[in-house]
Design a protein around this motif. Structure first.
Motif, mmCIF file in Angstrom:
data_model
loop_
_atom_site.group_PDB
_atom_site.id
_atom_site.type_symbol
_atom_site.label_atom_id
_atom_site.label_comp_id
_atom_site.label_asym_id
_atom_site.label_seq_id
_atom_site.Cartn_x
_atom_site.Cartn_y
_atom_site.Cartn_z
ATOM 1 N N ALA A 143 -11.443 -7.109 -11.278
ATOM 2 C CA ALA A 143 -10.667 -7.320 -10.060
ATOM 3 C C ALA A 143 -11.046 -6.236 -9.057
ATOM 4 O O ALA A 143 -11.011 -5.048 -9.378
ATOM 5 C CB ALA A 143 -9.179 -7.266 -10.352
ATOM 6 N N VAL A 144 -11.431 -6.653 -7.861
ATOM 7 C CA VAL A 144 -11.780 -5.730 -6.783
ATOM 8 C C VAL A 144 -10.693 -5.843 -5.720
ATOM 9 O O VAL A 144 -10.595 -6.871 -5.038
ATOM 10 C CB VAL A 144 -13.160 -6.065 -6.191
ATOM 11 N N VAL A 145 -9.877 -4.813 -5.602
ATOM 12 C CA VAL A 145 -8.698 -4.867 -4.746
ATOM 13 C C VAL A 145 -8.969 -4.170 -3.416
ATOM 14 O O VAL A 145 -9.154 -2.952 -3.364
ATOM 15 C CB VAL A 145 -7.481 -4.217 -5.442
ATOM 16 N N ARG A 146 -9.001 -4.952 -2.356
ATOM 17 C CA ARG A 146 -9.104 -4.377 -1.011
ATOM 18 C C ARG A 146 -7.701 -4.104 -0.486
ATOM 19 O O ARG A 146 -6.835 -4.980 -0.514
ATOM 20 C CB ARG A 146 -9.833 -5.341 -0.069
ATOM 21 N N THR A 147 -7.500 -2.892 0.006
ATOM 22 C CA THR A 147 -6.178 -2.543 0.502
ATOM 23 C C THR A 147 -6.308 -1.841 1.846
ATOM 24 O O THR A 147 -7.407 -1.708 2.392
ATOM 25 C CB THR A 147 -5.423 -1.678 -0.531
ATOM 26 N N SER A 148 -5.173 -1.398 2.391
ATOM 27 C CA SER A 148 -5.152 -0.818 3.732
ATOM 28 C C SER A 148 -4.508 0.564 3.679
ATOM 29 O O SER A 148 -4.589 1.252 2.653
ATOM 30 C CB SER A 148 -4.409 -1.765 4.682
ATOM 31 N N LEU A 149 -3.867 0.987 4.757
ATOM 32 C CA LEU A 149 -3.214 2.301 4.791
ATOM 33 C C LEU A 149 -2.135 2.371 3.715
ATOM 34 O O LEU A 149 -1.301 1.469 3.602
ATOM 35 C CB LEU A 149 -2.572 2.538 6.158
ATOM 36 N N ILE A 150 -2.133 3.450 2.949
ATOM 37 C CA ILE A 150 -1.183 3.607 1.847
ATOM 38 C C ILE A 150 -0.129 4.627 2.244
ATOM 39 O O ILE A 150 -0.432 5.767 2.611
ATOM 40 C CB ILE A 150 -1.904 4.055 0.563
ATOM 41 N N LEU A 151 1.140 4.205 2.170
ATOM 42 C CA LEU A 151 2.274 5.056 2.527
ATOM 43 C C LEU A 151 3.092 5.385 1.287
ATOM 44 O O LEU A 151 2.967 4.725 0.263
ATOM 45 C CB LEU A 151 3.190 4.335 3.521
ATOM 46 N N GLY A 152 3.944 6.378 1.408
ATOM 47 C CA GLY A 152 4.921 6.603 0.360
ATOM 48 C C GLY A 152 5.134 8.043 -0.019
ATOM 49 O O GLY A 152 4.181 8.791 -0.215
ATOM 50 N N HIS A 153 6.408 8.441 -0.073
ATOM 51 C CA HIS A 153 6.819 9.750 -0.553
ATOM 52 C C HIS A 153 6.249 10.891 0.295
ATOM 53 O O HIS A 153 6.146 12.028 -0.173
ATOM 54 C CB HIS A 153 6.435 9.938 -2.021
ATOM 55 N N GLY A 154 5.858 10.586 1.524
ATOM 56 C CA GLY A 154 5.319 11.605 2.417
ATOM 57 C C GLY A 154 3.939 12.092 2.053
ATOM 58 O O GLY A 154 3.423 13.028 2.679
ATOM 59 N N ARG A 155 3.272 11.441 1.092
ATOM 60 C CA ARG A 155 1.986 11.921 0.589
ATOM 61 C C ARG A 155 0.797 11.113 1.066
ATOM 62 O O ARG A 155 -0.334 11.450 0.769
ATOM 63 C CB ARG A 155 2.006 11.939 -0.946
ATOM 64 N N GLY A 156 1.045 10.025 1.789
ATOM 65 C CA GLY A 156 -0.060 9.241 2.310
ATOM 66 C C GLY A 156 -0.825 10.008 3.376
ATOM 67 O O GLY A 156 -0.258 10.846 4.084
ATOM 68 N N GLN A 157 -2.111 9.718 3.506
ATOM 69 C CA GLN A 157 -2.921 10.435 4.497
ATOM 70 C C GLN A 157 -2.363 10.281 5.901
ATOM 71 O O GLN A 157 -2.387 11.232 6.691
ATOM 72 C CB GLN A 157 -4.368 9.930 4.445
ATOM 73 N N HIS A 158 -1.845 9.094 6.225
ATOM 74 C CA HIS A 158 -1.296 8.889 7.564
ATOM 75 C C HIS A 158 -0.025 9.712 7.767
ATOM 76 O O HIS A 158 0.198 10.260 8.855
ATOM 77 C CB HIS A 158 -0.997 7.409 7.792
ATOM 78 N N GLU A 159 0.794 9.801 6.733
ATOM 79 C CA GLU A 159 2.025 10.599 6.828
ATOM 80 C C GLU A 159 1.695 12.084 7.004
ATOM 81 O O GLU A 159 2.318 12.780 7.821
ATOM 82 C CB GLU A 159 2.873 10.378 5.571
ATOM 83 N N ILE A 160 0.723 12.555 6.244
ATOM 84 C CA ILE A 160 0.320 13.964 6.355
ATOM 85 C C ILE A 160 -0.257 14.246 7.734
ATOM 86 O O ILE A 160 0.075 15.259 8.370
ATOM 87 C CB ILE A 160 -0.696 14.306 5.247
#
Length: 273
Positions: A143-160
């Motif tokens: 299974a090859v899973v394509r995903t996007s921006l990952i959020l959560g618990h203040g640790r996502g790259q976008h949140e940082i």
């Protein structure tokens, strides 16, 4: 299905969450790290070393492997490393779930389903596309899973990044014209584990249902953290001079139809711990 599962990159934001939720679900978890061990990541591994990958997989004999390790600025880690993990898992007969990215697309088509061919416009996306090609060649059942921006618990790259921009610790801006479909790390982790216990083979888009710009997402994140969103610098991709995809929307109809995991919207994801 549960059993022995090997999670590469288990000290990263996604890998750590996959390891935690796999443990909670009853899997026997072996996590890998490159530099710093943790309670879950106890096996040191450099995925650029094919022999080391092969030896570890032989020792662990996992029923499933979830490959989250990346090395964002390192082609050998992203592309060659994925090939090494795929080959070792195939040799052992282990089920493989490989994590890819919407960065494999240019944004020219905007909406992308699982049949869309990669057409990356920058090095990271090219490395992720090469990794997908290697995995599919070695093990078409993976299974090859394509995903996007990952959020959560203040640790996502976008949140940082949002916190750092507001605090003035870094220079830059959030783009008003960079459109994505963010996903909560818990939802992605649960989807990966669900796929590890399934026989689904090929590409699957796993992202959130909502479309939002990186700037507007930063505003939501700032408000959730009690920070002043007016302090977030805004810009367009054109103004930045960078060559990156603007509007990339992963079509998730197939994932919604086959997964039991609920993929939450951006408002719920941002407000969730």
């Amino acid at each position: 299905m549960t059993g022995r599962i090997l999670i590469t990159g288990a000290t990263g934001h996604l890998g750590a969450r996959v390891a935690e939720r796999a443990t909670d679900a009853g899997w026997s978890v072996i996590g890998t790290y490159l530099r710093a061990a943790s309670d879950i990541a106890g096996a040191q591994l450099d995925i650029r070393d094919a022999a080391a990958v092969r030896n570890l997989v032989r020792q662990v004999r996992p029923d499933a492997v979830i490959h989250t390790a990346a090395g964002r600025d390192n082609w050998r880690a992203m592309a060659d490393g994925a090939a090494h993990v795929a080959a070792a898992a195939a040799d052992q007969g282990s089920r493989l779930v490989h994590v890819s990215s919407d960065a494999v697309f240019s944004g020219r088509e905007i909406d992308y389903d699982e049949a869309a061919p990669p057409d990356p416009v920058y090095r990271y996306g090219a490395a992720k596309a090469a990794a997908e090609t290697a995995v599919a060649a070695v093990d078409p059942t993976a299974a090859v899973v394509r995903t996007s921006l990952i959020l959560g618990h203040g640790r996502g790259q976008h949140e940082i990044l949002t916190r750092d921009l507001i605090a003035g610790r870094v220079q830059g801006a959030l783009f008003t014209d960079m459109i994505r479909k963010p996903i909560h790390v818990n939802d992605l982790a649960d989807a990966l584990l669900e796929l590890a216990a399934s026989s689904y083979g090929g590409v699957l888009n796993v992202a959130g249902p909502d479309v939002i710009s990186r700037y507007d997402l930063g505003v939501l994140v700032a408000r959730r953290m009690g920070l002043n969103p007016a302090r977030i610098p805004a810009a367009t991709i054109a103004e930045s001079g960078l060559r990156i995809a603007a509007d990339v929307r992963l079509n998730t109809e197939k994932a919604v139809s086959i997964l039991a995991t609920r993929l939450r919207g951006v408002q719920e994801s941002v407000s969730s711990d």
